[in-house]
Motif scaffolding. Sequence first.
Motif, PDB file in Angstrom:
ATOM      1  N   ALA A   1       0.724  -1.124  -0.115  1.00 55.54           N
ATOM      2  CA  ALA A   1       0.056   0.003  -0.011  1.00 55.54           C
ATOM      3  C   ALA A   1       0.775   1.150   0.019  1.00 55.54           C
ATOM      4  N   ARG A   2       1.860   1.306   0.703  1.00 51.71           N
ATOM      5  CA  ARG A   2       3.006   2.222   0.780  1.00 51.71           C
ATOM      6  C   ARG A   2       3.608   2.541  -0.586  1.00 51.71           C
ATOM      7  N   GLU A   3       3.997   1.305  -1.216  1.00 50.90           N
ATOM      8  CA  GLU A   3       4.510   1.459  -2.462  1.00 50.90           C
ATOM      9  C   GLU A   3       3.603   2.096  -3.488  1.00 50.90           C
ATOM     10  N   VAL A   4       2.381   1.686  -3.595  1.00 55.52           N
ATOM     11  CA  VAL A   4       1.350   2.256  -4.434  1.00 55.52           C
ATOM     12  C   VAL A   4       1.216   3.520  -4.335  1.00 55.52           C
ATOM     13  N   GLU A   5       0.928   4.146  -3.126  1.00 59.19           N
ATOM     14  CA  GLU A   5       0.678   5.621  -2.491  1.00 59.19           C
ATOM     15  C   GLU A   5       2.104   6.342  -3.102  1.00 59.19           C
ATOM     16  N   SER A   6       3.265   5.874  -2.990  1.00 58.70           N
ATOM     17  CA  SER A   6       4.396   6.438  -3.456  1.00 58.70           C
ATOM     18  C   SER A   6       4.599   6.731  -4.703  1.00 58.70           C
ATOM     19  N   LEU A   7       4.060   5.578  -5.580  1.00 62.64           N
ATOM     20  CA  LEU A   7       4.320   5.905  -7.151  1.00 62.64           C
ATOM     21  C   LEU A   7       3.103   6.518  -7.653  1.00 62.64           C
ATOM     22  N   LEU A   8       1.964   6.590  -6.921  1.00 60.06           N
ATOM     23  CA  LEU A   8       0.677   7.336  -7.317  1.00 60.06           C
ATOM     24  C   LEU A   8       1.306   8.856  -7.195  1.00 60.06           C
ATOM     25  N   ALA A   9       2.057   8.953  -6.439  1.00 63.95           N
ATOM     26  CA  ALA A   9       2.506  10.603  -6.027  1.00 63.95           C
ATOM     27  C   ALA A   9       3.413  10.902  -6.964  1.00 63.95           C
ATOM     28  N   THR A  10       4.591   9.881  -7.523  1.00 59.61           N
ATOM     29  CA  THR A  10       5.604  10.522  -8.363  1.00 59.61           C
ATOM     30  C   THR A  10       5.684   9.749  -9.360  1.00 59.61           C
ATOM     31  N   GLY A  11       4.906   8.767  -9.963  1.00 61.92           N
ATOM     32  CA  GLY A  11       5.086   8.030 -11.069  1.00 61.92           C
ATOM     33  C   GLY A  11       6.375   6.940 -11.065  1.00 61.92           C
ATOM     34  N   PRO A  12       6.472   6.878 -12.203  1.00 62.12           N
ATOM     35  CA  PRO A  12       5.909   6.849 -13.568  1.00 62.12           C
ATOM     36  C   PRO A  12       4.870   6.022 -13.566  1.00 62.12           C
TER      37      PRO A  12
END
Length: 113
Positions: A16-27
């Motif tokens: 969940a943290r990984e998804v949240e981080s990637l949704l904020a920064t991409g790609p």
Amino acid sequence: MTGQRTQQMDRGQGAAREVESLLATGPFAAALRAAIRARGLGLERIQYRLRRRGVPVSLATLSHWQSGRCRPERPGSLAALKYLEEVLEVPQGSLLRLLAVENGGQRVTQMRQ
């Protein structure tokens, strides 16, 4: 049994943290791939759930989006992102926003509803 359950919970929270981080920064492709993995759904299941919402997206298209071989660009594909976000249980507009960021900040337009 408690240790096994704790490890599963830790993996879930980490995903969940990984998804949240990637949704904020991409790609976009990495965020989509992480959201799919965190949700625990295969591409066929995602395709089925989209089809039930009246949004036909091919398995090849979903695979290409998550691998980064191509991105949603056509109006129908952009409109499908709304439903994909629902299926993956990510914040509304989060995947579309990543496309706009990767498009040099230019606005990505959705098909009218």
